[in-house]
Design an enzyme around this catalytic site. Structure first.
Site: not given
Length: 480
Positions: A450-452, A454
């Site tokens: 999850d780019h939010r 990581v």
């Protein structure tokens, strides 16, 4: 003195076997009307959106009625079975317990109209009787209620409403229509209506004379063309052969249970968490050698030792070195929740669909303990006995697509988790080792996150640590 029937007949309602589940499908009944049951005896198996669960009855007595047939989907809180807790007393069943069997109820318009009335009567009966033990999952026991209610007194036989009277008349053959309504479930009736098929003309092949979807499709299939009538001297043409109903070009499977829940979860995850996937191809020859050594280790005797065990251990060590990756996104409070524990999810393919049970507090387990937990998790999943609790609270997941011969994939995050590691097939391939091309055991790892939560640096560092351990498993001794 007449015994209060509200005390004699107990209604066992569909419990919430998970957290907030609203319905469950009855997979199998283990009892039939007339069978004697005891407190805690498993009477049926149901499937929820989470898993298949066996339900125990909280009463001693004799089964009076099964309210639904196998395959029926029932709302939580609906009565599914009636138990006579005082058999032999000679009293008649209450009006609510005299409902028509599932197949008749479905087939009769009068019975369909009476469903709500019968359910309300059953609810009033349930409220009138003392509150005893409530149905719970197998293995958790039952708890005694701390309060009791005084039962209502009945001055006479239960009042029979016009609807229930109509049901009874139909059951006794009085006032029944000359042409009984064909037996078919609502979806089958809708299918027949859409295809313009009169159910009265369909030959049923289902149990108890119930018309199935296949019966409707068979009735809708074009009949073989008859040979034309021609004068005797002229040879009749060969008859035209119509396609057989068994050769249908499509099959429709209802989306329910585990598959329905999985589909909703994956769609929700894919369109709420911004996914990023990174890949790395590594030499795992040393890890494969360690697997063989561990199989011969007396401390691992009787345990399931395979590459997944060491991959799981490598992942746990990498999380310890990069704890920020073990988190979740709280949208409501706009907070990042850091997890100081690891509930390690293992994706498992089952006949009912994909499930992801997890090993609770996997970070605290030794290698033998982790092997034991993995073995139990896999065995339970294959038997279809995974509980809803085992699939809740996961933090990070591993999906082993390599068992299907697949090199790798781009896995979708399990909802509420920050990362998922896909492990590809381990194959013997040419690899540069110590300056020379040699055959080595090679695999590809894919990490979705999850780019939010990581960013690229953290995700890359974490994946690199997993890869480094699997290339040189001795790092487990220094990094763990």
């Amino acid at each position: 003195m007449t015994q209060d029937t509200s005390l004699r007949f107990r209604e066992f309602k569909m419990p919430d076997v998970g957290e907030g589940l609203t319905e469950a499908e009855i997979l199998k009944w283990y009892v039939q009307p007339g069978d004697t049951v005891t407190d805690g005896q498993v009477v049926c198996e149901v499937e929820t959106a989470k898993a298949a669960v066996e339900l125990p009855i909280p009463y001693d007595g004799v089964v009076h009625e099964l309210r639904f047939a196998e395959g029926a989907t029932v709302d939580v809180g609906t009565s599914i079975i009636t138990v006579d807790v005082a058999p032999g007393s000679g009293e008649a069943a209450p009006a609510a317990a005299a409902a028509v069997p599932a197949a008749q109820t479905e087939a009769s318009p009068v019975a369909e109209a009476a469903t709500e009335t019968a359910t309300e009567a059953a609810t009033e009966t349930e409220e009138a009787k003392p509150k005893g033990r409530q149905p719970v999952l197998v293995g958790y026991g039952v708890a005694e209620s701390s309060t009791k209610r005084r039962p209502r007194k009945q001055t006479g036989a239960p009042e029979q409403t016009p609807v229930t009277a109509a049901i009874q008349a139909e059951m006794n053959g009085h006032g029944a229509p000359t042409a009984p309504r064909p037996l078919a479930k609502p979806p089958v009736r809708k299918l027949a209506k859409d295809l313009g098929i009169d159910l009265a003309t369909v030959t049923p092949t289902g149990p108890d004379g119930i018309i199935t979807r296949e019966d409707v499709h068979a009735a809708a299939a074009p009949a073989p063309a008859a040979a034309p009538v021609v004068p005797e001297p002229v040879a009749a043409p060969e008859p035209v052969t119509a396609p057989l109903a068994s050769g249908a070009r499509e099959t429709r499977v209802p989306v329910k249970g585990v598959r329905k829940a999985t589909a909703a979860a994956m769609v929700g995850s894919a369109f709420s968490a911004p996914h990023v996937t990174e890949f790395v191809t590594i030499d795992v020859t040393r890890t494969m050698k360690l697997v063989e050594e561990l199989k011969a280790d007396k401390d691992m005797a009787g345990l399931r030792v395979n590459p997944l065990l060491l991959i799981a251990k490598a992942l746990l060590v990498a999380i310890k070195r990069n704890p920020e990756i073990n988190a979740s996104w709280d949208e409501a409070n706009q907070e990042i929740v850091q997890k100081h524990y690891v509930n390690l999810g293992i994706a498992a393919a089952t006949p009912r669909g994909l499930i992801v049970p997890n090993i609770k507090d996997a970070h605290d387990k030794t290698l033998p303990q982790l092997a034991e937990s993995l073995g139990e998790l896999v065995a339970t999943a294959r038997e279809g006995k995974t509980t809803p609790a085992a699939m809740q609270g996961g933090t990070v997941t591993i999906t082993n697509v390599g068992v299907f011969g697949v090199d790798t994939g781009t896995p979708i995050l399990n909802p509420g988790e920050s990362a998922i590691l896909a492990v590809g097939a381990i194959k013997l391939q040419p690899w540069v080792h110590k300056g020379k091309v040699k055959p080595r055991q090679v695999t590809t790892l894919a990490l979705s996150f999850d780019h939010r939560l990581v960013d690229g640096e953290l995700g890359s560092r974490f994946l690199a640590d997993v890869a480094a351990i699997l290339e040189n498993p001795k790092k487990l001794m220094t990094w763990a």
